[in-house]
Design a protein around this motif. Structure first.
Motif, PDB file in Angstrom:
ATOM      1  N   GLU A  60      63.860  44.175 -17.102  1.00 53.84           N
ATOM      2  CA  GLU A  60      64.005  44.203 -15.635  1.00 53.84           C
ATOM      3  C   GLU A  60      64.747  45.462 -15.201  1.00 53.84           C
ATOM      4  OE1 GLU A  60      64.198  39.347 -15.075  1.00 53.84           O
ATOM      5  OE2 GLU A  60      66.059  40.512 -14.988  1.00 53.84           O
ATOM      6  N   ASP A  61      65.859  45.783 -15.873  1.00 50.45           N
ATOM      7  CA  ASP A  61      66.659  46.957 -15.517  1.00 50.45           C
ATOM      8  C   ASP A  61      65.873  48.258 -15.673  1.00 50.45           C
ATOM      9  OD1 ASP A  61      68.765  45.281 -14.971  1.00 50.45           O
ATOM     10  OD2 ASP A  61      69.886  45.758 -16.809  1.00 50.45           O
ATOM     11  N   ARG A  62      64.977  48.295 -16.654  1.00 52.28           N
ATOM     12  CA  ARG A  62      64.154  49.486 -16.890  1.00 52.28           C
ATOM     13  C   ARG A  62      62.948  49.563 -15.965  1.00 52.28           C
ATOM     14  NH1 ARG A  62      63.839  49.580 -23.478  1.00 52.28           N
ATOM     15  NH2 ARG A  62      65.833  50.610 -23.843  1.00 52.28           N
ATOM     16  N   GLY A  63      62.737  48.527 -15.159  1.00 51.53           N
ATOM     17  CA  GLY A  63      61.616  48.528 -14.229  1.00 51.53           C
ATOM     18  C   GLY A  63      60.297  48.078 -14.831  1.00 51.53           C
ATOM     19  N   MET A  64      60.322  47.584 -16.065  1.00 46.99           N
ATOM     20  CA  MET A  64      59.095  47.078 -16.690  1.00 46.99           C
ATOM     21  C   MET A  64      58.678  45.758 -16.039  1.00 46.99           C
ATOM     22  SD  MET A  64      58.502  49.398 -18.852  1.00 46.99           S
ATOM     23  CE  MET A  64      57.847  49.267 -20.477  1.00 46.99           C
ATOM     24  N   VAL A  65      59.648  44.951 -15.669  1.00 43.39           N
ATOM     25  CA  VAL A  65      59.412  43.734 -14.893  1.00 43.39           C
ATOM     26  C   VAL A  65      59.974  44.023 -13.512  1.00 43.39           C
ATOM     27  CG1 VAL A  65      59.936  41.276 -14.631  1.00 43.39           C
ATOM     28  CG2 VAL A  65      59.581  42.243 -16.922  1.00 43.39           C
ATOM     29  N   GLN A  66      59.087  44.058 -12.520  1.00 42.55           N
ATOM     30  CA  GLN A  66      59.505  44.459 -11.179  1.00 42.55           C
ATOM     31  C   GLN A  66      59.884  43.301 -10.283  1.00 42.55           C
ATOM     32  OE1 GLN A  66      56.280  46.917  -9.787  1.00 42.55           O
ATOM     33  NE2 GLN A  66      57.070  48.689 -10.872  1.00 42.55           N
ATOM     34  N   GLY A  67      59.596  42.087 -10.707  1.00 42.29           N
ATOM     35  CA  GLY A  67      59.949  40.940  -9.891  1.00 42.29           C
ATOM     36  C   GLY A  67      59.145  39.722 -10.299  1.00 42.29           C
ATOM     37  N   TYR A  68      59.391  38.628  -9.613  1.00 38.28           N
ATOM     38  CA  TYR A  68      58.722  37.364  -9.876  1.00 38.28           C
ATOM     39  C   TYR A  68      58.232  36.831  -8.538  1.00 38.28           C
ATOM     40  CZ  TYR A  68      61.308  37.900 -14.201  1.00 38.28           C
ATOM     41  OH  TYR A  68      61.807  38.397 -15.374  1.00 38.28           O
ATOM     42  N   SER A  69      57.049  36.232  -8.546  1.00 32.45           N
ATOM     43  CA  SER A  69      56.518  35.714  -7.300  1.00 32.45           C
ATOM     44  C   SER A  69      55.637  34.498  -7.558  1.00 32.45           C
ATOM     45  CB  SER A  69      55.704  36.791  -6.577  1.00 32.45           C
ATOM     46  OG  SER A  69      54.584  37.164  -7.354  1.00 32.45           O
TER      47      SER A  69
END
Length: 164
Positions: free
Chosen positions: A50-59
């Motif tokens: 998440e911190d590296r931006g590989m996971v941008q969010g959850y929806s």
């Protein structure tokens, strides 16, 4: 944010990413059972991704058809010019269109591809008249109605099939 080419991720990260694309709400404990790693290690890796931006969010993945928006229209737009101010004005106006769910500037015979979700053909006529035809600098609008969805992946399988 770092360029993705500068970020090292290993096979375990890919396994975790695959599981997160299947179920973004999964707890660290549930994920740990699926990837065979301790829940503490899963939590650490998830946070790092998440911190590296590989996971941008959850929806939530909503069923548009069950919400009454069962008709999808792919719209191709050609502009009268590709001057920077024309592109900027068009993009700004598109962002104000409530019926748009997707819009990208593309190469080729058209300038922009959009996706619109509507209740019916009549509803699309209204969207066409009130939203699409009022967009600035539009020279041509081409609409294609989706007849049947064959595939709808949020992430192409090939992306997560990569093994470092």
């Amino acid at each position: 944010m770092q360029d993705s080419a500068d970020i090292d991720i290993d096979q375990m990260d890919y396994r975790l990413l695959r599981e997160l694309t299947r179920d973004g709400r999964a707890s660290d404990v549930a994920l740990s059972e699926r990837v065979h790693l301790s829940s503490t290690a899963v939590g650490r890796r998830r946070k790092l991704l998440e911190d590296r931006g590989m996971v941008q969010g959850y929806s939530a993945d909503l069923s548009l058809s069950r919400l009454g928006f069962g008709t999808t229209v792919i719209v191709a737009i050609e502009l009268s010019s590709q001057a920077e101010h024309v592109l900027n004005e068009f993009e700004q106006a598109v962002s104000q269109c409530p019926s748009m769910s997707f819009c990208s500037f593309v190469s080729g015979d058209t300038d922009f591809i959009m996706m619109v979700h509507v209740k019916s053909f009549e509803h699309y006529d209204s969207v066409y008249r009130k939203e699409l035809s009022t967009l600035p600098h539009v020279a041509k609008i081409r609409s294609s109605f989706v007849m049947r969805k064959v595939l709808d992946r949020k992430v192409p399988a090939a992306v997560l099939a990569v093994q470092p």
